[in-house]
Design a protein around this motif. Structure first.
Motif, PDB file in Angstrom:
ATOM      1  N   ALA A  33       0.840  -1.198   0.000  1.00 64.84           N
ATOM      2  CA  ALA A  33       0.000   0.000   0.000  1.00 64.84           C
ATOM      3  C   ALA A  33       0.875   1.247   0.000  1.00 64.84           C
ATOM      4  CB  ALA A  33      -0.935  -0.022   1.209  1.00 64.84           C
ATOM      5  N   LYS A  34       1.844   1.241   0.891  1.00 66.45           N
ATOM      6  CA  LYS A  34       2.732   2.394   0.989  1.00 66.45           C
ATOM      7  C   LYS A  34       3.443   2.665  -0.332  1.00 66.45           C
ATOM      8  CE  LYS A  34       6.224   4.242   4.193  1.00 66.45           C
ATOM      9  NZ  LYS A  34       7.034   3.914   5.401  1.00 66.45           N
ATOM     10  N   ALA A  35       3.997   1.604  -0.921  1.00 66.93           N
ATOM     11  CA  ALA A  35       4.758   1.767  -2.167  1.00 66.93           C
ATOM     12  C   ALA A  35       3.870   2.214  -3.317  1.00 66.93           C
ATOM     13  CB  ALA A  35       5.463   0.459  -2.517  1.00 66.93           C
ATOM     14  N   SER A  36       2.642   1.740  -3.326  1.00 69.59           N
ATOM     15  CA  SER A  36       1.764   2.071  -4.453  1.00 69.59           C
ATOM     16  C   SER A  36       1.122   3.445  -4.282  1.00 69.59           C
ATOM     17  CB  SER A  36       0.664   1.021  -4.585  1.00 69.59           C
ATOM     18  OG  SER A  36      -0.217   1.091  -3.477  1.00 69.59           O
ATOM     19  N   GLY A  37       1.149   3.969  -3.063  1.00 71.31           N
ATOM     20  CA  GLY A  37       0.476   5.233  -2.802  1.00 71.31           C
ATOM     21  C   GLY A  37      -1.018   5.089  -2.597  1.00 71.31           C
ATOM     22  N   LEU A  38      -1.503   3.876  -2.511  1.00 78.81           N
ATOM     23  CA  LEU A  38      -2.934   3.628  -2.278  1.00 78.81           C
ATOM     24  C   LEU A  38      -3.117   3.017  -0.895  1.00 78.81           C
ATOM     25  CD1 LEU A  38      -3.925   2.004  -5.695  1.00 78.81           C
ATOM     26  CD2 LEU A  38      -4.453   4.325  -4.917  1.00 78.81           C
ATOM     27  N   GLY A  39      -4.335   3.113  -0.371  1.00 76.71           N
ATOM     28  CA  GLY A  39      -4.656   2.413   0.866  1.00 76.71           C
ATOM     29  C   GLY A  39      -4.892   0.945   0.586  1.00 76.71           C
ATOM     30  N   LYS A  40      -4.860   0.153   1.658  1.00 80.86           N
ATOM     31  CA  LYS A  40      -5.072  -1.288   1.466  1.00 80.86           C
ATOM     32  C   LYS A  40      -6.410  -1.551   0.782  1.00 80.86           C
ATOM     33  CE  LYS A  40      -2.898  -2.511   5.848  1.00 80.86           C
ATOM     34  NZ  LYS A  40      -3.119  -3.246   7.126  1.00 80.86           N
ATOM     35  N   ALA A  41      -7.445  -0.874   1.248  1.00 82.56           N
ATOM     36  CA  ALA A  41      -8.775  -1.131   0.688  1.00 82.56           C
ATOM     37  C   ALA A  41      -8.822  -0.769  -0.788  1.00 82.56           C
ATOM     38  CB  ALA A  41      -9.834  -0.356   1.471  1.00 82.56           C
ATOM     39  N   SER A  42      -8.101   0.270  -1.168  1.00 82.96           N
ATOM     40  CA  SER A  42      -8.080   0.645  -2.586  1.00 82.96           C
ATOM     41  C   SER A  42      -7.405  -0.438  -3.423  1.00 82.96           C
ATOM     42  CB  SER A  42      -7.342   1.968  -2.777  1.00 82.96           C
ATOM     43  OG  SER A  42      -7.999   2.979  -2.048  1.00 82.96           O
ATOM     44  N   LEU A  43      -6.362  -1.023  -2.863  1.00 85.35           N
ATOM     45  CA  LEU A  43      -5.708  -2.113  -3.586  1.00 85.35           C
ATOM     46  C   LEU A  43      -6.700  -3.253  -3.828  1.00 85.35           C
ATOM     47  CD1 LEU A  43      -2.149  -2.339  -1.966  1.00 85.35           C
ATOM     48  CD2 LEU A  43      -2.737  -1.670  -4.296  1.00 85.35           C
ATOM     49  N   TYR A  44      -7.549  -3.507  -2.823  1.00 81.07           N
ATOM     50  CA  TYR A  44      -8.524  -4.584  -2.997  1.00 81.07           C
ATOM     51  C   TYR A  44      -9.599  -4.227  -4.007  1.00 81.07           C
ATOM     52  CZ  TYR A  44      -6.742  -7.888   0.347  1.00 81.07           C
ATOM     53  OH  TYR A  44      -5.955  -8.829   0.976  1.00 81.07           O
ATOM     54  N   TYR A  45      -9.822  -2.924  -4.211  1.00 78.88           N
ATOM     55  CA  TYR A  45     -10.757  -2.525  -5.258  1.00 78.88           C
ATOM     56  C   TYR A  45     -10.197  -2.933  -6.630  1.00 78.88           C
ATOM     57  CZ  TYR A  45     -13.297   0.406  -8.526  1.00 78.88           C
ATOM     58  OH  TYR A  45     -14.045   0.844  -9.598  1.00 78.88           O
ATOM     59  N   HIS A  46      -8.893  -2.748  -6.809  1.00 81.04           N
ATOM     60  CA  HIS A  46      -8.277  -3.052  -8.111  1.00 81.04           C
ATOM     61  C   HIS A  46      -7.890  -4.529  -8.248  1.00 81.04           C
ATOM     62  CE1 HIS A  46      -8.126   1.138  -9.318  1.00 81.04           C
ATOM     63  NE2 HIS A  46      -7.731   1.424  -8.097  1.00 81.04           N
ATOM     64  N   PHE A  47      -7.637  -5.167  -7.122  1.00 79.45           N
ATOM     65  CA  PHE A  47      -7.228  -6.582  -7.141  1.00 79.45           C
ATOM     66  C   PHE A  47      -8.074  -7.338  -6.122  1.00 79.45           C
ATOM     67  CE2 PHE A  47      -3.570  -3.849  -8.010  1.00 79.45           C
ATOM     68  CZ  PHE A  47      -3.151  -4.327  -9.247  1.00 79.45           C
ATOM     69  N   ASN A  49      -8.862 -10.271  -5.514  1.00 77.94           N
ATOM     70  CA  ASN A  49      -8.322 -11.477  -4.869  1.00 77.94           C
ATOM     71  C   ASN A  49      -7.053 -11.209  -4.074  1.00 77.94           C
ATOM     72  OD1 ASN A  49     -10.344 -13.316  -5.513  1.00 77.94           O
ATOM     73  ND2 ASN A  49      -9.520 -13.575  -7.576  1.00 77.94           N
ATOM     74  N   GLY A  50      -6.822  -9.922  -3.807  1.00 76.32           N
ATOM     75  CA  GLY A  50      -5.771  -9.586  -2.859  1.00 76.32           C
ATOM     76  C   GLY A  50      -4.350  -9.770  -3.358  1.00 76.32           C
ATOM     77  N   LYS A  51      -3.497 -10.037  -2.417  1.00 74.92           N
ATOM     78  CA  LYS A  51      -2.057 -10.086  -2.678  1.00 74.92           C
ATOM     79  C   LYS A  51      -1.695 -11.050  -3.801  1.00 74.92           C
ATOM     80  CE  LYS A  51       1.994 -11.445  -0.024  1.00 74.92           C
ATOM     81  NZ  LYS A  51       2.584 -11.503   1.339  1.00 74.92           N
ATOM     82  N   GLN A  52      -2.366 -12.189  -3.822  1.00 75.05           N
ATOM     83  CA  GLN A  52      -2.042 -13.165  -4.863  1.00 75.05           C
ATOM     84  C   GLN A  52      -2.339 -12.596  -6.251  1.00 75.05           C
ATOM     85  OE1 GLN A  52      -3.029 -17.145  -3.856  1.00 75.05           O
ATOM     86  NE2 GLN A  52      -3.237 -17.815  -5.996  1.00 75.05           N
ATOM     87  N   GLU A  53      -3.458 -11.908  -6.367  1.00 76.06           N
ATOM     88  CA  GLU A  53      -3.797 -11.320  -7.667  1.00 76.06           C
ATOM     89  C   GLU A  53      -2.818 -10.212  -8.037  1.00 76.06           C
ATOM     90  OE1 GLU A  53      -7.875 -10.124  -8.002  1.00 76.06           O
ATOM     91  OE2 GLU A  53      -7.575  -9.177  -9.966  1.00 76.06           O
ATOM     92  N   MET A  54      -2.410  -9.436  -7.034  1.00 77.62           N
ATOM     93  CA  MET A  54      -1.397  -8.401  -7.304  1.00 77.62           C
ATOM     94  C   MET A  54      -0.133  -9.029  -7.859  1.00 77.62           C
ATOM     95  SD  MET A  54      -1.757  -6.057  -3.843  1.00 77.62           S
ATOM     96  CE  MET A  54      -3.336  -6.166  -2.969  1.00 77.62           C
ATOM     97  N   ALA A  55       0.311 -10.070  -7.198  1.00 75.48           N
ATOM     98  CA  ALA A  55       1.563 -10.696  -7.628  1.00 75.48           C
ATOM     99  C   ALA A  55       1.416 -11.302  -9.022  1.00 75.48           C
ATOM    100  CB  ALA A  55       1.989 -11.763  -6.619  1.00 75.48           C
ATOM    101  N   LEU A  56       0.265 -11.913  -9.306  1.00 78.38           N
ATOM    102  CA  LEU A  56       0.073 -12.490 -10.636  1.00 78.38           C
ATOM    103  C   LEU A  56       0.059 -11.400 -11.698  1.00 78.38           C
ATOM    104  CD1 LEU A  56      -2.488 -15.397 -10.075  1.00 78.38           C
ATOM    105  CD2 LEU A  56      -0.127 -15.553 -10.873  1.00 78.38           C
ATOM    106  N   ALA A  57      -0.604 -10.287 -11.397  1.00 82.08           N
ATOM    107  CA  ALA A  57      -0.616  -9.180 -12.357  1.00 82.08           C
ATOM    108  C   ALA A  57       0.794  -8.657 -12.573  1.00 82.08           C
ATOM    109  CB  ALA A  57      -1.538  -8.067 -11.854  1.00 82.08           C
TER     110      ALA A  57
END
Lengths: 187, 187
Positions: A33-47, A49-57
């Motif tokens: 979240a910190k590195a992306s400049g987004l909040g955790k919840a915002s990351l979940y809006y874009h991904f 399925n969470g961390k796993q989806e982020m890593a796959l993307a």
DNA sequence: GTCTATACACCGATAGAC
DNA sequence: GTCTATCGGTGTATAGAC
């Protein structure tokens, strides 16, 4: 992230840096979240399925960029020796003179979700195969070309690892300076 | 663990396997406890500073075993070529035909506590230096010997990484079969 | 789309019985 | 020396306001 100022590609690149530098498990949502400049919840809006989806993307984007910047130039119309030389320059850029790690290499070395493993296997194999194709074109027998390409990929990954481990880009630079001769000797 | 049946060395070897296979952060106390056969609290009895102390003890034992099994034979009285050949056989044993990862390599590629980094740097450097010394003895100029030894260590680490990543021991075996010729060519 | 607040599991670590 | 039980903190993930 709606604003074009920070595009999805930008976010993916920032997430990628965390995964590359820390590895999958150590890349916590707080850090992402910190590195992306987004909040955790915002990351979940874009991904969703969470961390796993982020890593796959991140993996998929890395494979796309790697394909465009490193592998496709290997298939250009130039002479094989020229393409190899360009390949090495492109590697130097892609890995920032040895200061950046290889995402696949990092994921290959540690615990990742099972779904990732096929990406790692096929990513490494594709790299070896594309390099081997150039060597075949340059006149090497298929078997020799495959072996030499495999060695080259090992050497590159190892140089990135040792450079990171010794906190010096010398191993990477030395690898770059010698790889062309290795790939093309007796040709 | 009081019984001689499970010695401290046994426990360290089991802990080492978890750290090698998972990386530092992914090696949770639950997994470490399960793998060692001890409860979490028992692990803290033996390693009062917790996970970090466990990992440091594992690193130190790995460096000791590596020194005994790989580096010291490099200093024997045999001819350099013989020592190199023995070195390769010892590597094969130490890394179980390429099925085991290198602890330093795994730790080099991911996030670890700051205190570990000097162990990683010096472990890799010592490996390179010991190998270089043999090559010098075999007649190589110091600078050449160092470069070649560095390349060899990159190649070995890379072969372990690619073998793990592609789920095949072929890259490791191929590296073993070609490294002697690389180290000794023109000698 | 982004946020604050929160749920619940697991983390590393400790207390205290045996 | 080993265990069960538990602590406080952080992990991943969600709910719901804006």
């Amino acid at each position: 992230m709606t604003s074009a100022a920070v595009s999805k590609e930008d976010v993916l690149d920032r997430l990628a840096k965390v995964f590359r530098d820390q590895g999958y498990e150590a890349a916590s949502l707080s850090r992402l979240a910190k590195a992306s400049g987004l909040g955790k919840a915002s990351l979940y809006y874009h991904f969703p399925n969470g961390k796993q989806e982020m890593a796959l993307a991140v993996i998929e984007r890395a494979e796309m960029l790697f394909s465009e910047q490193i592998l496709q130039p290997l298939r250009s119309g130039d002479a094989p020796a020229q393409r190899i030389a360009q390949f090495l320059r492109n590697l130097d850029t892609y890995y920032c003179n040895g200061e950046e790690s290889c995402l696949l290499g990092v994921f290959a070395m540690t615990a990742v979700p099972e779904e990732f493993e096929q990406y790692i296997v096929s990513g490494l194999k594709r790299w070896i195969d594309e390099l081997s194709a150039v060597l075949e074109e340059a006149g090497l027998l298929r078997k020799m070309a495959l072996g030499r390409a495999e060695t080259a990929v090992c050497w590159i990954e190892g140089a990135l690892l040792v450079s990171r481990g010794t906190k010096s880009t010398k191993p990477f630079k030395q690898m770059l300076s010698q790889l062309k001769a290795f790939l093309l000797h007796d040709l």
